[in-house]
Enzyme design. Sequence first.
Site, PDB file in Angstrom:
ATOM      1  N   CYS A 202       0.816  -1.214   0.000  1.00  0.00           N
ATOM      2  CA  CYS A 202       0.000   0.000   0.000  1.00  0.00           C
ATOM      3  C   CYS A 202       0.854   1.271   0.000  1.00  0.00           C
ATOM      4  O   CYS A 202       0.412   2.327  -0.440  1.00  0.00           O
ATOM      5  CB  CYS A 202      -0.948  -0.010   1.196  1.00  0.00           C
ATOM      6  SG  CYS A 202      -0.187  -0.599   2.722  1.00  0.00           S
ATOM      7  N   TYR A 203       2.068   1.158   0.536  1.00  0.00           N
ATOM      8  CA  TYR A 203       2.985   2.314   0.597  1.00  0.00           C
ATOM      9  C   TYR A 203       4.316   1.911  -0.030  1.00  0.00           C
ATOM     10  O   TYR A 203       5.272   1.579   0.676  1.00  0.00           O
ATOM     11  CB  TYR A 203       3.186   2.753   2.052  1.00  0.00           C
ATOM     12  CG  TYR A 203       1.922   3.239   2.732  1.00  0.00           C
ATOM     13  CD1 TYR A 203       1.314   4.418   2.322  1.00  0.00           C
ATOM     14  CD2 TYR A 203       1.351   2.524   3.787  1.00  0.00           C
ATOM     15  CE1 TYR A 203       0.155   4.870   2.934  1.00  0.00           C
ATOM     16  CE2 TYR A 203       0.195   2.968   4.407  1.00  0.00           C
ATOM     17  CZ  TYR A 203      -0.397   4.139   3.974  1.00  0.00           C
ATOM     18  OH  TYR A 203      -1.528   4.586   4.585  1.00  0.00           O
TER      19      TYR A 203
END
Lengths: 408, 134
Positions: A139-140
């Site tokens: 996600c990051y």
Amino acid sequence: MVKKTIEEINAKIKAGKAVVVTAEELIPMVKEQGIKETARNVDVVTTGTFGPMCSSGAFFNLGHPKPRIKMAKVLLNGVEAYTGVAAVDVYLGATQIPETDPANKNFPGEFNYGGGHVLEDLVKGKEVLLEATAYGTDCYPRKKLEKMIRLDELPQAILFNPRNAYQNYNVAVNLSDRTLYTYMGILKPNMGNANYSTSGQLSPLFNDPYYRVTGPGTKIFLGGGVGFVSWYGTQHNPGAPRDAHGVPTAPAGTLAVIGDLKQMSPRWLRGVSYLGYGVSLMVGLGVPIPVIDEDMIRCAAVSDGEIFASVVDYSESYPQGLGEVLTTVSYAELRSGEINVNGKKVPAAPLSSYYRARQIAQILKEWVMDGKFLLTTPVFNIPLAGGISDYQGLVFSDADPARGCHNA
Amino acid sequence: MKEKMVLYFPPTVTEQPFIYHLIKDFNLLINILKADINPRMEGRLVVEIGGEKADFAAGLDFLQGRGVKVFPLEQEIIWVEERCTHCGACTVICPAGALHLDRITMQISFSGDKCVVCEHCIKACPSRAMEARF
């Protein structure tokens, strides 16, 4: 008996009819007019303090780059900020020093730059270098970010100081035969000097010694902007010894405070360096005291001659935690520039600025008189003793007899 | 007359008792403000020398004749007022009373003429409001 509610006082402020004086201006008024008359005439008393407050810092939301990042290590001008919160949220503490600082390896270290200075640079509007690294997640994905940031570009910046506005503090001396470098400044051998750090009769909690009107939700002057008391502070110690006026003679109550860093100014947030100790932040803080009754005036009229501080040896008693007090001296003596410790005359120096404290009380007075700063009622009273608060019941008990200056 | 100056002692003369001679032979008043011998054995002394004009000149001739270099004191300490928070931490560190806290206004003032350029205030000032200029 004079009684006023905060709502009544606020109505007067809105109408431009409130009478506002600083805690310093109040003292001669009470001497001339007496407590009852002054309580009737005065609606608000303003206080102020400007001194080094190590337990200070700010939360930042640094904003997401594209692609996004979950920052694991963050440096702001080389000073590390804590990242153990959400992806781009960090906390920068005032006393953090750069990893490259030699600290006390070459004693006494100079500590020319640190967290407090980064905070000052940001409120000055200066660009600060952000360096972030991350391990990367689905996600990051981003692993590195390096850019110059300015305070006005950040989504949020919140000053949150877990312990400010100490109600009294030690007077530090040095009984040993070598110079000491402490958070209380340079202490010359054989009691060559005595350093102290409160604004005495102007200091917020000396004027509300039983925390009747100062508590979570109290709107205050903070760093040049508007802030709030958020909780009682760390090391809050309301059970410290008190004199006949109810004023503690040793470090006692503290406040945790919060405010929007973007409103603040470098005049009232100042990075400072203490030789051989480290860095800190000088914080300007002022609390308005609504005159809800005569007892509030009795408390707020306290003067430097009636406030006493404990003289503590920083060569042995303080570092070893022995709790020994050499003597107590009044703030009137301290402010005269010389105190008497067991027969020896010792030059005294402040670390907090009385001059700036006076200005804060004056500015806050003008804010209230201009009608733009209304007073707030604490959501609950901060603990008075034993570390147990009445916050669970969310009771505001201004009638609590334990919270009066009845002995004065 | 009275003057502040910097005396530089080359390594060859560092161990000679110049101050003794200035006092005893030239009747001069000596106030040592700062003394330092570096690892190369060079000496540097910041002094205030006072006395009769003729004695003063003779004393300086004596120093220079023995290889001591004499410089006027040009270094000065500057008080950067806008950085000063008027806290007062410097006042007990300054040995010359040049940094003064007015007990009524509670403001700091700096008297350059009292300053002996010991530089203690530079690191003692938490907000770094004191600077040395050459």
